[in-house]
Enzyme design. Structure first.
Site, mmCIF file in Angstrom:
data_model
loop_
_atom_site.group_PDB
_atom_site.id
_atom_site.type_symbol
_atom_site.label_atom_id
_atom_site.label_comp_id
_atom_site.label_asym_id
_atom_site.label_seq_id
_atom_site.Cartn_x
_atom_site.Cartn_y
_atom_site.Cartn_z
ATOM 1 N N HIS A 1 -19.299 30.667 29.796
ATOM 2 C CA HIS A 1 -19.210 31.496 28.591
ATOM 3 C C HIS A 1 -17.920 32.304 28.586
ATOM 4 C CE1 HIS A 1 -23.750 31.595 27.472
ATOM 5 N NE2 HIS A 1 -23.092 30.675 26.810
ATOM 6 N N ARG B 1 -16.419 20.300 18.200
ATOM 7 C CA ARG B 1 -17.466 20.280 19.234
ATOM 8 C C ARG B 1 -18.710 21.001 18.712
ATOM 9 N NH1 ARG B 1 -12.600 21.745 21.840
ATOM 10 N NH2 ARG B 1 -11.840 20.180 23.322
ATOM 11 N N ARG C 1 -18.285 15.730 16.105
ATOM 12 C CA ARG C 1 -18.964 14.969 17.155
ATOM 13 C C ARG C 1 -20.425 15.413 17.219
ATOM 14 N NH1 ARG C 1 -16.579 15.681 23.058
ATOM 15 N NH2 ARG C 1 -17.530 17.737 22.854
ATOM 16 N N GLU D 1 -14.915 6.715 25.945
ATOM 17 C CA GLU D 1 -14.707 7.624 27.070
ATOM 18 C C GLU D 1 -15.325 7.147 28.375
ATOM 19 O OE1 GLU D 1 -16.338 11.443 25.935
ATOM 20 O OE2 GLU D 1 -17.885 10.499 24.720
ATOM 21 N N ASN E 1 -10.083 12.821 28.407
ATOM 22 C CA ASN E 1 -10.527 13.620 29.560
ATOM 23 C C ASN E 1 -11.617 12.902 30.342
ATOM 24 O OD1 ASN E 1 -8.855 15.431 28.291
ATOM 25 N ND2 ASN E 1 -10.436 16.933 27.828
ATOM 26 N N ASP E 2 -12.691 12.532 29.641
ATOM 27 C CA ASP E 2 -13.790 11.835 30.320
ATOM 28 C C ASP E 2 -13.383 10.440 30.760
ATOM 29 O OD1 ASP E 2 -15.900 13.538 30.743
ATOM 30 O OD2 ASP E 2 -16.800 13.229 28.775
ATOM 31 N N ARG F 1 -13.014 16.689 37.236
ATOM 32 C CA ARG F 1 -11.821 17.521 37.056
ATOM 33 C C ARG F 1 -12.132 19.009 37.108
ATOM 34 N NH1 ARG F 1 -10.381 18.669 31.461
ATOM 35 N NH2 ARG F 1 -12.217 18.453 30.157
ATOM 36 N N CYS G 1 -8.317 12.190 21.359
ATOM 37 C CA CYS G 1 -8.649 13.598 21.142
ATOM 38 C C CYS G 1 -8.817 14.364 22.460
ATOM 39 C CB CYS G 1 -9.908 13.742 20.289
ATOM 40 S SG CYS G 1 -11.371 12.989 21.018
#
Length: 759
Positions: free
Chosen positions: A366, A473, A509, A607, A630-631, A641, A678
């Site tokens: 958070h 997101r 998404r 991904e 990223n994934d 990561r 992305c």
């Protein structure tokens, strides 16, 4: 040996400084191994020499005065080979170097082991004996184990300046110590560490019977209300920095403090006969124990929220108002804590906050989400830093690489100050590009979109010239609540995003939880969450969640028709078919309700490796493809990561990653489907150049990076990018590829854009 090792480690840990720790080590090891000499040589990287810093058995006057070059003697051999050297007659060894000042001439047997911390050589530990014999395997193993423990002690001493007494053959220079974590929020922060600790310790509360149940409940009610008021005040302090969507997190805190939530459970324990402090500890620790047992990173971090609230209530119960007191924060505060919480951000006046450092947590905590919204450089998960000893020290926070530096030398400070100044100047210079297209010198145009999750991101994106949203997101609003948001709540949030960017497209998404993202009210407890129930797998198993979300998206798009829907974590065509069936069903239901909504474009995220090899089959079913770099990188390289211990193995320019990206783009074009990226690679100017050359039709990135990427694209030709791509695809090493890209862009005049700390 294990008992002896534990006692030594305990004694070393309680030593006041490094010198005392080393004296304890050599004395205890000599006694434990029943040998005649134990010595520690520390390596000074400035002079490249091993300095004798502690010994039992050699002459004490040699300590701090005797040294060996990195290539001298058996000590140098241990260091250069980075493995134990065990010989029964040291003087006959070809690398033996006699040090007359130490008085070591009578000792024949030699066992030396390297002291290594995170691949960095710290020194060499040696035991010696008069008799000619080889130390046995158990003795060697014991010394190796002890050296591993000592490495951490030395690294901690470096961080706090206690190691600066190493004599150096060169001019004395202050040494900087680096600690690795995970990037939490991008940027560079220079300032003074301010360590914030909990005001009270729940674990130290004892169990006692209540003398009067009514009195204890009354005390608890007062403390609970005081804690609520504290959270309200802290939230108000941040209200000017955060949008309503981020501020909702403080509502979650207040809900947790509600009489019907945590408060009710504590009162139930009091009525069973426990005093207020004990009841509070029992309830909080029950929650914490439940969360900490979970593998999921995000859920474990919710234990931090519970502890923070519990300690605030306890502080008021104990009459200590420590959390509400006004601290004297320096003007350049780097806030440090074992576990930073969102409420802690409210303690520091925003104008004084330069950076955040948390020993625990990840980039999805958070506090990291809020830090990104506030633009505060942040490093999370700095597991090896002795945080309690950093208070008042000068720190540098590198939120790009996920690193912190304590007690930086002049050279490092100047380097990072230059980066900070350059960032400020660069942002001003790049503002003029806001309304210009991302078009190469030879006329190739590529749209630059943004990744968003908070409404703050959307506003910042428009200020930087975004042409659309490549990834919204949707899980962020879910993570900010303590229950599933209703259809109308979701519709309102989605409408705000769609209106902000209209008429430009917004790619939403569908709910992507699992892995390192979870919801407290929807626990997913798995041994390996990244290979488990996540993304589309969750929502297809729960069509009631999926349908509500799709309906909310569709209703929010009425009259705007700029919605695109994207499906995450796709591994098979059957998942796409099932999801499309539900989307068409939701569209029909929305039309029946009287909404005039067009069927939006639907795409899939590429991904996981399985999707890479099904581009043709997946592309025939959807309108567009989008690579989550990223994934994809994480799964191709089998590297988490967010784990600081292996973060350096996560290489975006790994040859396998680049080959996969090129293959995806080629196959997508063969079937005539638009394809985008992305992930973070698109926001890295080095990566953006390669992606454009590979033929990607659009790139979506963090709003902060958009102006930099646009500036580079407008300064090169597509032909130049094609030649650079052809060159790097022939290279077999990720570091060499990175260096080649950096050098090429520097030669092209983009040194400012790709300067240190930004990649």
């Amino acid at each position: 040996m294990l008992d002896i090792l534990r006692r030594i480690v305990q004694e070393v840990s309680s030593a006041t400084d490094l010198s005392d720790a080393l004296k304890v080590v050599v004395a205890r090891i000599r006694a434990a191994m029943n040998t005649e000499v134990c010595s520690v040589y520390l390596f000074d990287p400035e002079s490249k020499r091993y300095v004798l810093m502690a010994t039992e058995g050699l002459k004490q006057e040699a300590v701090g005065r005797v040294s060996l070059s990195s290539s001298q003697g058996l000590v140098g051999l241990v260091g250069s080979r980075e493995e134990p050297i065990n010989v029964d007659n040291a003087p006959t060894h070809p690398r033996f170097h006699f040090l007359s000042e130490t008085g070591e001439d009578p000792f024949l047997s030699f066992l030396g082991v390297p002291i290594i911390h995170h691949k960095r050589l710290m020194g060499v530990m040696v035991v010696q004996q008069r008799d000619s014999r080889q130390f046995d395997e158990s003795e060697e193993a014991f010394l190796v184990t002890m050296s591993a423990q000592l490495a951490g002690v030395i690294a901690h001493a470096e961080a706090t300046g206690n190691i600066l007494d190493i004599p150096s053959a060169t001019n004395e220079r202050k040494k900087s110590t680096r600690f690795n974590g995970a990037p939490g929020a991008p940027g560079v922060g220079l300032g003074q560490a301010f360590v914030l600790s909990p005001a009270a310790d729940l674990s130290g509360v004892v169990d006692k019977e209540a003398e009067s149940v009514d009195d204890e409940i009354g005390r608890f009610d007062l403390a609970l209300e005081a804690a609520r008021e504290e959270i309200r005040i802290l939230g108000e302090k941040l209200s000017s920095e955060l949008r309503p969507e981020e501020m909702a997190l403080f509502d979650v805190y207040l809900n947790m403090l509600d009489d019907h939530a945590l408060g009710a459970e504590v009162k139930a324990r009091i009525r069973e006969g426990s005093w207020a402090q004990g009841a509070l500890r029992q309830v909080v620790m029950q929650y914490v124990g439940h969360f900490q047992l979970m593998e999921d990173v995000y859920l474990r971090e919710r234990a931090t929220d519970i502890i923070d609230l519990g300690t605030r209530i306890l502080a008021h119960l104990q009459g200590s108002d420590a959390h509400a007191q006004e601290y004297e924060f320096p003007d350049d505060t780097i806030l440090v804590s074992e576990e930073l919480t969102p409420a802690m951000l409210g303690e520091v006046p925003p104008g004084k906050l330069r950076g955040l450092v948390s020993v625990k947590g990840s980039s999805n905590s958070h506090v990291a989400i809020l830090a990104r919204a506030m633009g505060i450089p942040t490093v999370m998960g700095v597991v090896d830093v002795p945080y309690a000893q950093l208070h008042g020290l000068e720190l540098i926070v590198d939120g790009y690489r996920g690193q912190i530096f304590s007690s930086p030398n002049d050279e490092l400070r100047e380097q990072y100050q230059a980066i900070f100044d350059e960032e400020q100047a660069l942002q001003k210079d790049l503002q003029v590009l806001r309304d210009e297209p991302a078009e190469t010198l030879d006329g190739h145009r590529i749209p630059l979109w943004v990744n968003t999750g908070l409404i703050t991101d959307a506003v910042r994106s428009l200020e930087r010239g975004a042409e659309g949203v490549g990834l919204y997101r949707t899980e962020v609003p879910f993570m900010m609540k303590d229950r599933f948001p209703s259809e109308s709540e979701q519709q309102k949030i989605y409408r705000q995003q769609l209106e902000t960017f209209a008429p430009n497209p917004v790619t939403m998404r569908t709910l992507d939880i699992g892995g390192d993202k979870a919801l407290t009210y929807f626990p997913i407890n798995e041994a390996n969450p990244f290979l488990g129930w996540r993304g589309i797998r969750v929502t297809l198993d729960h069509p009631e969640i999926f349908l509500v979300q799709i309906r909310a998206m569709l209703k929010a798009s009425e009259g705007l028709n700029n919605l695109r829907i994207m499906l995450p974590m796709i591994t098979s065509v059957s998942e796409v078919d099932e999801a499309l069936h539900l989307i068409y069903r939701a569209h029909a239901e929305v039309l029946e309700e009287g909404f005039d909504v067009e069927m939006p474009q639907v795409g899939v995220m590429i991904e996981v490796p399985a999707a890479v090899y099904q581009i043709r089959e997946l592309g025939q079913r959807v309108d567009f493809l989008s690579v989550g770099s990223n994934d994809l990188t994480q799964y191709l390289l089998a590297v988490d990561r967010n784990n600081p211990r292996v973060a350096d193995l996560y290489q975006a320019f790994h040859p396998a990653v680049l080959t996969a990206l090129k293959m995806i783009a080629d196959m997508a074009h063969e079937i005539g489907k638009p394809v985008s990226v992305c992930g973070e690679l698109a926001g890295n100017p080095l990566g953006a150049v390669l992606l454009m050359a590979m033929g990607y039709d659009m790139m979506s990135m963090n709003a902060t990076n958009l102006p930099k990427v646009k500036s580079v694209i407008r300064g090169i030709s597509r032909e130049w990018a094609d030649q650079l791509l052809a060159e790097v695809l022939q290279i077999e090493s990720a570091p060499v590829i990175t260096a080649t890209l950096q050098l090429s862009l520097e030669k092209a005049g983009f040194g400012r854009i790709i300067g240190p700390g930004r990649n």
